[in-house]
Motif scaffolding. Sequence first.
Motif, short mmCIF file in Angstrom:
data_model
loop_
_atom_site.label_atom_id
_atom_site.label_comp_id
_atom_site.label_asym_id
_atom_site.label_seq_id
_atom_site.Cartn_x
_atom_site.Cartn_y
_atom_site.Cartn_z
N ARG A 266 -30.46 33.81 -62.86
CA ARG A 266 -29.31 32.92 -63.04
C ARG A 266 -28.83 32.95 -64.48
NH1 ARG A 266 -32.13 26.99 -62.90
NH2 ARG A 266 -33.39 27.31 -64.76
N SER A 267 -29.11 34.03 -65.18
CA SER A 267 -28.73 34.14 -66.58
C SER A 267 -27.22 34.22 -66.73
CB SER A 267 -29.39 35.35 -67.23
OG SER A 267 -28.89 36.54 -66.66
N TYR A 268 -26.76 34.08 -67.95
CA TYR A 268 -25.33 34.04 -68.26
C TYR A 268 -24.59 35.26 -67.72
CZ TYR A 268 -21.09 33.40 -70.97
OH TYR A 268 -19.79 33.24 -71.35
N SER A 269 -25.21 36.44 -67.80
CA SER A 269 -24.53 37.67 -67.37
C SER A 269 -24.25 37.67 -65.86
CB SER A 269 -25.35 38.90 -67.74
OG SER A 269 -26.57 38.92 -67.03
N MET A 270 -24.95 36.85 -65.11
CA MET A 270 -24.74 36.80 -63.67
C MET A 270 -23.43 36.12 -63.30
SD MET A 270 -27.23 38.37 -62.16
CE MET A 270 -27.33 37.71 -60.50
N GLY A 271 -22.77 35.52 -64.27
CA GLY A 271 -21.47 34.90 -64.03
C GLY A 271 -20.33 35.90 -64.05
N TYR A 272 -20.62 37.15 -64.36
CA TYR A 272 -19.59 38.18 -64.44
C TYR A 272 -19.17 38.59 -63.03
CZ TYR A 272 -17.24 42.53 -65.64
OH TYR A 272 -16.31 43.51 -65.77
N GLY A 273 -17.87 38.62 -62.79
CA GLY A 273 -17.36 39.04 -61.48
C GLY A 273 -17.95 38.18 -60.37
N ASN A 274 -18.42 38.83 -59.33
CA ASN A 274 -19.00 38.10 -58.20
C ASN A 274 -20.52 38.30 -58.11
OD1 ASN A 274 -19.10 40.72 -57.30
ND2 ASN A 274 -18.13 40.31 -55.32
N ARG A 275 -21.15 38.61 -59.23
CA ARG A 275 -22.60 38.85 -59.22
C ARG A 275 -23.39 37.66 -58.68
NH1 ARG A 275 -23.57 41.47 -65.19
NH2 ARG A 275 -22.37 43.36 -64.84
N TRP A 276 -23.04 36.47 -59.14
CA TRP A 276 -23.80 35.29 -58.75
C TRP A 276 -23.74 35.08 -57.24
CZ3 TRP A 276 -27.74 32.63 -59.75
CH2 TRP A 276 -27.91 31.32 -59.31
N GLU A 277 -22.57 35.22 -56.66
CA GLU A 277 -22.45 35.04 -55.21
C GLU A 277 -23.18 36.16 -54.46
OE1 GLU A 277 -22.26 32.76 -52.36
OE2 GLU A 277 -21.48 32.04 -54.25
N ARG A 278 -23.12 37.39 -54.97
CA ARG A 278 -23.86 38.49 -54.32
C ARG A 278 -25.37 38.24 -54.42
NH1 ARG A 278 -20.79 43.49 -56.97
NH2 ARG A 278 -22.36 42.90 -58.46
N ALA A 279 -25.83 37.70 -55.56
CA ALA A 279 -27.26 37.41 -55.71
C ALA A 279 -27.69 36.32 -54.73
CB ALA A 279 -27.56 36.99 -57.15
N ARG A 280 -26.89 35.29 -54.61
CA ARG A 280 -27.23 34.21 -53.67
C ARG A 280 -27.21 34.73 -52.23
NH1 ARG A 280 -24.62 28.69 -55.73
NH2 ARG A 280 -23.85 28.80 -53.61
N ASP A 281 -26.26 35.60 -51.90
CA ASP A 281 -26.22 36.18 -50.55
C ASP A 281 -27.47 37.02 -50.30
OD1 ASP A 281 -23.79 35.00 -49.98
OD2 ASP A 281 -22.61 36.82 -50.36
N ALA A 282 -27.90 37.80 -51.30
CA ALA A 282 -29.11 38.61 -51.16
C ALA A 282 -30.33 37.72 -50.95
CB ALA A 282 -29.29 39.52 -52.37
N ALA A 283 -30.41 36.62 -51.70
CA ALA A 283 -31.54 35.70 -51.55
C ALA A 283 -31.52 35.05 -50.16
CB ALA A 283 -31.50 34.64 -52.64
N ARG A 284 -30.34 34.69 -49.68
CA ARG A 284 -30.24 34.12 -48.33
C ARG A 284 -30.73 35.13 -47.28
NH1 ARG A 284 -24.90 32.55 -50.44
NH2 ARG A 284 -25.04 30.35 -51.03
N ASP A 285 -30.38 36.40 -47.47
CA ASP A 285 -30.83 37.45 -46.55
C ASP A 285 -32.35 37.56 -46.54
OD1 ASP A 285 -28.20 38.02 -45.90
OD2 ASP A 285 -28.09 39.81 -47.17
N VAL A 286 -32.97 37.48 -47.72
CA VAL A 286 -34.44 37.55 -47.80
C VAL A 286 -35.06 36.39 -47.02
CG1 VAL A 286 -36.43 37.38 -49.35
CG2 VAL A 286 -34.49 38.84 -49.96
N VAL A 287 -34.55 35.20 -47.23
CA VAL A 287 -35.09 34.02 -46.53
C VAL A 287 -34.87 34.16 -45.02
CG1 VAL A 287 -34.83 31.52 -46.20
CG2 VAL A 287 -34.88 32.49 -48.51
N ARG A 288 -33.71 34.62 -44.63
CA ARG A 288 -33.40 34.78 -43.20
C ARG A 288 -34.35 35.79 -42.54
NH1 ARG A 288 -28.35 34.28 -43.63
NH2 ARG A 288 -27.98 36.32 -44.53
N ASP A 289 -34.79 36.81 -43.29
CA ASP A 289 -35.65 37.86 -42.73
C ASP A 289 -37.14 37.53 -42.78
OD1 ASP A 289 -33.37 39.31 -42.18
OD2 ASP A 289 -33.55 40.61 -43.95
#
Length: 187
Positions: free
Chosen positions: A2-25
Amino acid sequence: DRSYSMGYGNRWERARDAARDVVRDLAPDDQATIIFFDSGAQSGARSTRDRASLQAAIDTAELGAGTTRYGPALQLAQGIFEDSDQPRLEAFLITDFQRIGVDSAANTLLPPGTVLNAVSVADEDETANISVTGASVQRDFFSGRERSAVTARLANRGDEAVDNLRVSLELNGRELESLPVTVEANS
């Protein structure tokens, strides 16, 4: 991450989507802990099977203002894994892989047999990595008026030079000045 660089573009939302996928699996008997990190690390509920609380932690997480440091997150994971009685240990590192954070993880050793899955949310064509590493304001009085000179220090941690990057100074949402800069690779 969740570092500052994750605010660039849509990185933060892609990271949260990836984490949701891990939990779902996760399998029904799997236990999971979510660790959020920037220059420090913190976790929510440890070794839980409660998928709803894991998803809620992801959904309510916010970006931080700290720099990327992998060490605190991996050290926290190391401690959680060492306390685990599970036969399989697996971690997912979801990040934009800022090189500045690597040194902090130099002395971290996950338990033998641990699987570390790297999930990159960096842009594939991205080679530039420019950041403001410092700024200062010098105030002087001239002819009865205050004048301020703002100086910013930029760093390019990418492998290619960046030419004619527009750098702007804004105050209260209003652009005061914008200049083109060139920053050599890794400087």
